[in-house]
Design a protein around this motif. Structure first.
Motif, PDB file in Angstrom:
ATOM      1  N   ILE A 172      29.089  31.881  32.057  1.00 59.00           N
ATOM      2  CA  ILE A 172      29.824  30.331  32.181  1.00 59.00           C
ATOM      3  C   ILE A 172      31.145  30.458  33.001  1.00 59.00           C
ATOM      4  CG2 ILE A 172      30.569  28.563  30.589  1.00 59.00           C
ATOM      5  CD1 ILE A 172      29.220  29.768  28.136  1.00 59.00           C
ATOM      6  N   GLY A 173      30.986  29.464  34.019  1.00 55.55           N
ATOM      7  CA  GLY A 173      32.144  29.578  34.863  1.00 55.55           C
ATOM      8  C   GLY A 173      33.211  28.403  33.794  1.00 55.55           C
ATOM      9  N   VAL A 174      34.577  28.911  34.041  1.00 53.87           N
ATOM     10  CA  VAL A 174      35.664  28.212  33.452  1.00 53.87           C
ATOM     11  C   VAL A 174      36.911  28.739  34.268  1.00 53.87           C
ATOM     12  CG1 VAL A 174      36.013  30.165  31.892  1.00 53.87           C
ATOM     13  CG2 VAL A 174      36.670  27.833  31.297  1.00 53.87           C
ATOM     14  N   SER A 175      37.776  27.634  34.097  1.00 53.59           N
ATOM     15  CA  SER A 175      39.260  28.194  34.613  1.00 53.59           C
ATOM     16  C   SER A 175      40.074  28.661  33.440  1.00 53.59           C
ATOM     17  CB  SER A 175      39.583  26.535  35.241  1.00 53.59           C
ATOM     18  OG  SER A 175      39.064  26.231  36.146  1.00 53.59           O
ATOM     19  N   GLN A 176      40.087  29.744  33.423  1.00 51.25           N
ATOM     20  CA  GLN A 176      40.776  30.578  32.162  1.00 51.25           C
ATOM     21  C   GLN A 176      42.164  29.975  32.092  1.00 51.25           C
ATOM     22  OE1 GLN A 176      40.141  34.673  32.300  1.00 51.25           O
ATOM     23  NE2 GLN A 176      37.910  34.313  31.730  1.00 51.25           N
ATOM     24  N   GLY A 177      42.826  29.761  30.735  1.00 51.38           N
ATOM     25  CA  GLY A 177      44.031  29.537  30.774  1.00 51.38           C
ATOM     26  C   GLY A 177      43.997  27.916  30.624  1.00 51.38           C
ATOM     27  N   THR A 178      43.107  27.080  30.815  1.00 46.83           N
ATOM     28  CA  THR A 178      43.145  25.669  31.065  1.00 46.83           C
ATOM     29  C   THR A 178      42.392  25.009  29.839  1.00 46.83           C
ATOM     30  OG1 THR A 178      41.124  25.433  32.152  1.00 46.83           O
ATOM     31  CG2 THR A 178      43.093  25.893  33.617  1.00 46.83           C
ATOM     32  N   SER A 179      42.540  23.620  29.733  1.00 47.97           N
ATOM     33  CA  SER A 179      41.814  23.015  28.459  1.00 47.97           C
ATOM     34  C   SER A 179      40.466  23.030  28.680  1.00 47.97           C
ATOM     35  CB  SER A 179      42.077  21.342  28.988  1.00 47.97           C
ATOM     36  OG  SER A 179      41.641  20.897  30.210  1.00 47.97           O
ATOM     37  N   GLY A 180      39.710  23.277  29.910  1.00 48.03           N
ATOM     38  CA  GLY A 180      38.272  23.687  29.843  1.00 48.03           C
ATOM     39  C   GLY A 180      37.789  24.921  29.191  1.00 48.03           C
ATOM     40  N   HIS A 181      39.105  25.983  29.265  1.00 51.12           N
ATOM     41  CA  HIS A 181      38.753  27.316  28.600  1.00 51.12           C
ATOM     42  C   HIS A 181      38.798  26.874  27.068  1.00 51.12           C
ATOM     43  CE1 HIS A 181      40.240  31.745  28.013  1.00 51.12           C
ATOM     44  NE2 HIS A 181      39.300  31.402  27.250  1.00 51.12           N
ATOM     45  N   PHE A 182      39.979  26.316  26.557  1.00 48.58           N
ATOM     46  CA  PHE A 182      40.040  25.861  25.129  1.00 48.58           C
ATOM     47  C   PHE A 182      38.788  25.145  24.679  1.00 48.58           C
ATOM     48  CE2 PHE A 182      41.292  23.076  21.805  1.00 48.58           C
ATOM     49  CZ  PHE A 182      42.049  23.919  20.971  1.00 48.58           C
ATOM     50  N   THR A 183      38.443  24.069  25.485  1.00 46.38           N
ATOM     51  CA  THR A 183      37.068  23.414  25.047  1.00 46.38           C
ATOM     52  C   THR A 183      35.989  24.225  24.856  1.00 46.38           C
ATOM     53  OG1 THR A 183      37.822  21.520  26.163  1.00 46.38           O
ATOM     54  CG2 THR A 183      35.750  21.451  25.762  1.00 46.38           C
ATOM     55  N   LEU A 184      35.777  25.083  25.915  1.00 48.02           N
ATOM     56  CA  LEU A 184      34.528  26.098  25.721  1.00 48.02           C
ATOM     57  C   LEU A 184      34.472  27.010  24.290  1.00 48.02           C
ATOM     58  CD1 LEU A 184      32.060  27.584  26.924  1.00 48.02           C
ATOM     59  CD2 LEU A 184      33.592  29.016  28.176  1.00 48.02           C
ATOM     60  N   ASP A 185      35.887  27.499  24.251  1.00 45.69           N
ATOM     61  CA  ASP A 185      35.958  28.464  22.768  1.00 45.69           C
ATOM     62  C   ASP A 185      35.905  27.717  21.607  1.00 45.69           C
ATOM     63  OD1 ASP A 185      36.621  30.885  23.986  1.00 45.69           O
ATOM     64  OD2 ASP A 185      38.844  31.032  23.614  1.00 45.69           O
ATOM     65  N   VAL A 186      36.192  26.541  21.445  1.00 44.20           N
ATOM     66  CA  VAL A 186      35.982  25.667  20.369  1.00 44.20           C
ATOM     67  C   VAL A 186      34.464  25.191  20.234  1.00 44.20           C
ATOM     68  CG1 VAL A 186      36.373  23.436  19.192  1.00 44.20           C
ATOM     69  CG2 VAL A 186      38.466  24.594  20.228  1.00 44.20           C
ATOM     70  N   PHE A 187      33.789  24.899  21.334  1.00 43.98           N
ATOM     71  CA  PHE A 187      32.520  24.549  21.351  1.00 43.98           C
ATOM     72  C   PHE A 187      31.473  25.647  20.843  1.00 43.98           C
ATOM     73  CE2 PHE A 187      28.144  23.616  23.246  1.00 43.98           C
ATOM     74  CZ  PHE A 187      28.249  22.171  22.997  1.00 43.98           C
ATOM     75  N   LEU A 188      32.068  26.937  21.346  1.00 40.49           N
ATOM     76  CA  LEU A 188      31.029  28.158  21.074  1.00 40.49           C
ATOM     77  C   LEU A 188      31.527  28.388  19.496  1.00 40.49           C
ATOM     78  CD1 LEU A 188      31.820  30.558  24.283  1.00 40.49           C
ATOM     79  CD2 LEU A 188      29.883  29.245  23.554  1.00 40.49           C
ATOM     80  N   ASN A 189      32.488  28.181  19.165  1.00 38.86           N
ATOM     81  CA  ASN A 189      32.804  28.350  17.595  1.00 38.86           C
ATOM     82  C   ASN A 189      31.968  27.480  16.806  1.00 38.86           C
ATOM     83  OD1 ASN A 189      34.925  27.587  15.038  1.00 38.86           O
ATOM     84  ND2 ASN A 189      34.948  29.799  15.613  1.00 38.86           N
ATOM     85  N   TRP A 190      31.708  26.223  17.192  1.00 42.47           N
ATOM     86  CA  TRP A 190      30.826  25.229  16.471  1.00 42.47           C
ATOM     87  C   TRP A 190      29.496  25.961  16.449  1.00 42.47           C
ATOM     88  CZ3 TRP A 190      32.617  20.038  19.278  1.00 42.47           C
ATOM     89  CH2 TRP A 190      33.887  19.758  18.498  1.00 42.47           C
ATOM     90  N   GLN A 191      28.939  26.441  17.449  1.00 41.67           N
ATOM     91  CA  GLN A 191      27.741  27.149  17.613  1.00 41.67           C
ATOM     92  C   GLN A 191      27.646  28.631  16.660  1.00 41.67           C
ATOM     93  OE1 GLN A 191      25.660  25.322  18.524  1.00 41.67           O
ATOM     94  NE2 GLN A 191      27.418  23.952  19.388  1.00 41.67           N
ATOM     95  N   ARG A 192      28.587  28.960  15.777  1.00 40.26           N
ATOM     96  CA  ARG A 192      28.869  30.266  15.343  1.00 40.26           C
ATOM     97  C   ARG A 192      28.744  31.465  16.360  1.00 40.26           C
ATOM     98  NH1 ARG A 192      28.705  29.361  10.047  1.00 40.26           N
ATOM     99  NH2 ARG A 192      27.945  27.299   9.245  1.00 40.26           N
ATOM    100  N   MET A 193      29.337  30.985  17.489  1.00 35.70           N
ATOM    101  CA  MET A 193      29.586  32.264  18.533  1.00 35.70           C
ATOM    102  C   MET A 193      30.883  32.498  18.665  1.00 35.70           C
ATOM    103  SD  MET A 193      26.854  31.330  21.550  1.00 35.70           S
ATOM    104  CE  MET A 193      26.301  29.632  21.333  1.00 35.70           C
ATOM    105  N   GLU A 194      31.057  33.697  19.296  1.00 35.18           N
ATOM    106  CA  GLU A 194      32.648  34.151  19.641  1.00 35.18           C
ATOM    107  C   GLU A 194      32.447  34.062  21.247  1.00 35.18           C
ATOM    108  OE1 GLU A 194      33.774  37.511  17.782  1.00 35.18           O
ATOM    109  OE2 GLU A 194      33.242  36.787  15.688  1.00 35.18           O
ATOM    110  N   GLY A 195      33.774  34.140  21.714  1.00 36.45           N
ATOM    111  CA  GLY A 195      33.830  34.243  23.210  1.00 36.45           C
ATOM    112  C   GLY A 195      33.216  35.327  23.851  1.00 36.45           C
ATOM    113  N   ARG A 196      33.102  36.513  23.141  1.00 36.04           N
ATOM    114  CA  ARG A 196      32.540  37.658  23.857  1.00 36.04           C
ATOM    115  C   ARG A 196      30.949  37.865  23.873  1.00 36.04           C
ATOM    116  NH1 ARG A 196      31.061  40.858  19.387  1.00 36.04           N
ATOM    117  NH2 ARG A 196      31.924  40.013  17.166  1.00 36.04           N
ATOM    118  N   GLU A 197      30.469  36.386  23.329  1.00 31.62           N
ATOM    119  CA  GLU A 197      29.041  36.551  23.105  1.00 31.62           C
ATOM    120  C   GLU A 197      28.424  35.973  24.457  1.00 31.62           C
ATOM    121  OE1 GLU A 197      27.074  36.237  19.237  1.00 31.62           O
ATOM    122  OE2 GLU A 197      28.981  35.508  18.832  1.00 31.62           O
ATOM    123  N   VAL A 198      29.290  35.392  25.388  1.00 33.32           N
ATOM    124  CA  VAL A 198      28.912  34.962  26.637  1.00 33.32           C
ATOM    125  C   VAL A 198      29.785  35.652  27.850  1.00 33.32           C
ATOM    126  CG1 VAL A 198      28.446  32.626  25.651  1.00 33.32           C
ATOM    127  CG2 VAL A 198      31.031  32.913  26.538  1.00 33.32           C
TER     128      VAL A 198
END
Length: 335
Positions: free
Chosen positions: A141-167
């Motif tokens: 997954i492409g993302v600009s780390q340290g930005t709101s896009g990064h935060f959005t991705l982490d929260v979204f993955l959490n909703w799917q019961r995933m952690e960031g290390r699973e992508v």
């Protein structure tokens, strides 16, 4: 009687001559030089509407400001321009403010300019197996780390019961994300408009989109360093007055702004106008900003993204005096 009338006329003529001479002399005096100001802004983001409108419609000039706008592709880059001494103020979302505060940098929020909950999300490629949110597991997954896009991705993955290390997160500049997805270097991207919409349009039926509306509310702000607020305290209210007038224009005139804003000039007009009610323009310093900054800081600390493990006191990053002078009712920060 005639003599008295002539005396009165002569006196009036003399007064008129004096007034004309005074006006002529005044107009020959050099005007006070305009105050120079450099604003770093992500001009490709609709949240900078007030800055663009204040510049193009003369609101800055009316406040005696000579403004130069430096365009960047993210608030993170805009803030860096201020830190590097290339700009006086910047437009930036909340995440970069959090990292700056955690690094102990004297960043001050002058006002919130814009809010929306509907411009962040994720775009994936169906032909890469991205069909549902759960199918993001194991993907690049492409993302600009340290930005709101990064935060959005982490929260979204959490909703799917995933952690960031699973992508596998791959770092790109915001303007590079769409191209990376088109080239197949990644399976999905996380970011914001207008980059997401442009990517969906280019991919066509191959694209699948997931909204980040519930994951993140964009709170877009005007910031400066403490040095600027100390040395230019008299300038800040003038900047805010111009932006307040421009924000009102952004709120009421999307039809006129559609072709002027870099963020919308190349998008479908009907789609832009339909989305406009989701955008909220107007200057404020609200208590909810402090709560949002603390929430983002907990995320950064939990994921070891910042240089500090301590929660900053974000009240130290608020500059209330300027907006208190311009629009006191809009300042609800508890202090």
């Amino acid at each position: 009687m005639r003599s008295r009338t002539m005396q009165i006329l002569a006196l009036l003529f003399l007064l008129l001559a004096v007034a004309v001479a005074w006006l002529w002399h005044r107009n020959r005096q050099p005007a006070s030089p305009a105050e120079p100001l450099v604003i770093a802004a992500n001009t490709e983001y609709v949240g900078t509407c007030a800055v663009v409108a204040a510049q193009t419609r003369g609101y800055f000039a009316a406040q005696g400001l000579q403004v130069k706008v430096l365009p960047f592709s993210s608030g993170k880059a805009s803030l860096q321009a201020v830190l590097d001494g290339k700009a006086d103020v910047a437009t930036v979302a909340d995440i970069p403010i959090v990292f700056a505060a955690m690094d102990g940098l004297p960043v001050k929020v002058l006002a919130t300019l814009f809010r929306t909950g509907k411009d962040h999300g994720i775009v994936g490629r169906r032909d890469h197996g991205v069909v549902t949110p759960a199918s993001l597991k194991g993907k690049r997954i492409g993302v600009s780390q340290g930005t709101s896009g990064h935060f959005t991705l982490d929260v979204f993955l959490n909703w799917q019961r995933m952690e960031g290390r699973e992508v596998t997160m791959v770092n790109y500049k915001p303007e590079e994300l769409g191209q990376a997805l088109q080239r197949g270097e990644v399976d999905a991207i996380s970011g914001w408009e207008p980059f997401l919409g442009a990517t969906v349009k280019q991919l066509g039926d191959a694209a699948v989109s997931f909204s980040g509306e519930q994951a993140y509310e964009s709170i877009y702000n005007l910031v400066a360093l403490q040095r600027f607020t100390s040395q230019h305290a008299a300038v800040i209210p003038r900047v805010l007055r111009a932006l307040a007038e421009a924000s009102a224009y952004c709120e009421r005139a999307p039809q006129e702004l559609y072709g002027v804003l870099p963020a919308t000039a190349h998008l479908n007009r009907d789609e832009v106008l339909n989305a406009w009610p989701n955008y909220h323009f107007g200057l404020e310093l609200d208590q909810s900003l402090l709560l949002a900054l603390e929430d983002r800081a907990r995320w950064a600390i939990r994921n070891r993204l910042g240089s500090s493990r301590e929660m900053p006191n974000f009240l130290d990053n608020m500059y209330l005096e300027g907006l208190v002078e311009v629009r006191p009712a809009a300042v609800t920060v508890i202090h």
